[in-house]
Motif scaffolding. Structure first.
Motif, short mmCIF file in Angstrom:
data_model
loop_
_atom_site.label_atom_id
_atom_site.label_comp_id
_atom_site.label_asym_id
_atom_site.label_seq_id
_atom_site.Cartn_x
_atom_site.Cartn_y
_atom_site.Cartn_z
N LEU A 107 -10.74 -21.82 -52.67
CA LEU A 107 -9.99 -22.13 -53.68
C LEU A 107 -10.47 -21.59 -54.99
O LEU A 107 -11.54 -21.65 -55.26
N PRO A 108 -9.37 -21.21 -55.84
CA PRO A 108 -9.72 -20.85 -57.19
C PRO A 108 -10.60 -21.88 -58.02
O PRO A 108 -9.76 -22.80 -58.38
N LEU A 109 -11.66 -21.49 -58.34
CA LEU A 109 -12.40 -22.56 -59.27
C LEU A 109 -11.74 -22.83 -60.51
O LEU A 109 -11.78 -24.08 -61.07
N ASN A 110 -11.36 -21.82 -60.98
CA ASN A 110 -10.50 -21.96 -62.43
C ASN A 110 -9.64 -23.14 -62.51
O ASN A 110 -9.19 -23.63 -63.52
N LEU A 111 -8.89 -23.53 -61.54
CA LEU A 111 -7.72 -24.37 -61.30
C LEU A 111 -8.35 -25.62 -61.43
O LEU A 111 -7.67 -26.48 -61.99
N LEU A 112 -9.62 -25.92 -60.87
CA LEU A 112 -10.06 -26.95 -61.04
C LEU A 112 -10.66 -27.46 -62.43
O LEU A 112 -10.82 -28.64 -62.90
N GLY A 150 -0.43 -28.24 -58.30
CA GLY A 150 0.59 -27.56 -57.62
C GLY A 150 0.24 -26.29 -56.99
O GLY A 150 0.41 -25.89 -55.75
N ARG A 151 -0.47 -25.34 -57.79
CA ARG A 151 -1.01 -24.13 -57.53
C ARG A 151 -2.10 -24.11 -56.34
O ARG A 151 -2.49 -23.13 -55.48
N LEU A 152 -2.93 -25.24 -56.47
CA LEU A 152 -3.84 -25.55 -55.41
C LEU A 152 -3.41 -25.77 -53.96
O LEU A 152 -3.70 -25.22 -53.12
N LEU A 153 -2.25 -26.64 -54.11
CA LEU A 153 -1.71 -27.02 -52.71
C LEU A 153 -0.82 -25.41 -52.36
O LEU A 153 -0.90 -25.22 -51.01
N LEU A 154 -0.14 -24.69 -52.85
CA LEU A 154 0.38 -23.40 -52.89
C LEU A 154 -0.94 -22.62 -52.16
O LEU A 154 -0.43 -21.84 -51.03
N ILE A 159 0.88 -19.74 -49.93
CA ILE A 159 1.94 -19.08 -50.56
C ILE A 159 1.66 -18.72 -52.10
O ILE A 159 0.80 -19.27 -52.86
N ASP A 160 1.83 -17.32 -52.42
CA ASP A 160 1.37 -16.78 -53.72
C ASP A 160 2.51 -15.91 -54.55
O ASP A 160 1.92 -15.33 -55.37
N ASP A 161 3.46 -15.84 -54.00
CA ASP A 161 4.39 -15.09 -54.79
C ASP A 161 4.88 -15.75 -56.03
O ASP A 161 4.91 -17.02 -56.29
#
Length: 295
Positions: A107-112, A150-154, A159-161
């Protein structure tokens, strides 16, 4: 020379228990529609955000204590994510499963940490009685308070487009705004103002117009304009439901239709949510399911 037996394969990581979702939520969280293998990950992210939200809002602590708790919460996240320890931290029930998920799913830590930035901003703005100058500043807050979920769920769905990320952002921002306009009476009682200074001036709304006994039509026009914008944002992102495969896509349909149902309830109140807070009930479920089927 005798042949050595093959080295045993390392055992897969032990699954980490995650507490059940117990708070009232407008929308499903790690429900049975969620892909089973992702339920622990989604529940861990939910409990991370919910605990931070509780540190921000619950209890009687002052702003200094809340900011100190959020700083300690951030420090524990960063420490556990970089080097998981065996010591029991203050929030080990949150970070033990979450950091397992961070490592397993990258998981991208910056999103948290973006989420924590938004919670800290809530505390500071409330303590300073600071208002959002315009809607652009409010949307910038939503970019950190809602869009990371939402980005964490994607990310979990692989899904990353760019188009899917933009649609996810539109849905998440809309959900955040719907929550604001649903909770006007609750937030104002806490001294937290989300209607921007610019929007209030545009509609001729004074602070007194948003007090519980007010019948001000200008306040209804303000909330109506905000509700229309939230509905448009939700509709702009709704196409995403067709790009998330399987059960997760159906869960997102329920989320979208749940948000639109709250907007319907806000409209049914004449947009006077500074007097009454609309809430989804079991009676709304058939409507939400029916509309989800027809998306």
């Amino acid at each position: 020379m005798p042949t050595l037996p093959p080295a045993p394969r390392p055992a897969p990581p032990e699954p980490v228990a995650v507490a059940p979702v117990t708070h009232y939520e407008n929308f499903p969280v790690a429900s049975w529609l969620c892909p089973p293998h992702l339920r622990p990950a989604i529940a861990a992210i939910y409990h991370f955000a919910r605990t931070a939200d509780d540190l921000t809002d619950e209890g009687t602590a002052d702003a200094t204590a809340r900011l100190a708790d959020l700083a300690a919460y951030r420090a524990e996240l960063l420490a556990e994510a970089s080097s998981p320890s065996r010591a029991e931290g203050r929030w080990s029930q949150v970070f033990t499963p979450l950091c397992h998920i961070i490592r397993t799913h990258h998981l991208p830590l910056n999103l948290l940490t973006d989420l924590l930035d938004a919670f800290e901003q809530d505390v500071r703005y409330t303590a300073q009685q600071r208002r959002y100058a315009d809607d652009a500043e409010l949307l910038d807050y939503c970019k950190r308070s809602a869009n990371p979920i939402g980005r964490l769920l994607l990310h979990l769905y692989g899904i990353d487009d760019a188009r899917s990320l933009a649609r996810s952002d539109a849905i998440c921002t809309a959900l955040q705004l719907i929550n604001f306009w649903q909770d006007v009476s609750v937030d104002l009682a806490r001294g937290r103002w989300y209607p921007s200074v610019q929007a209030m001036a545009h509609h001729g709304v004074l602070d007194a117009d948003l007090q519980p006994q007010s019948q001000a039509r200008s306040a209804s026009r303000l909330i109506a304009a905000y509700a229309r914008a939230a509905r448009a944002g939700m509709q702009n992102g709704a196409e995403l439901v067709h790009h998330i495969p399987g059960r997760a896509g159906w869960e997102l349909r329920l989320v979208v239709q749940g948000g639109l149902r709250v907007l319907d309830k806000i409209e049914a109140l004449g947009f006077a949510t500074w007097r009454t807070r609309p809430k989804l009930t079991a009676l709304d479920a058939p409507w939400i399911i029916w509309r989800s089927l027809w998306m």
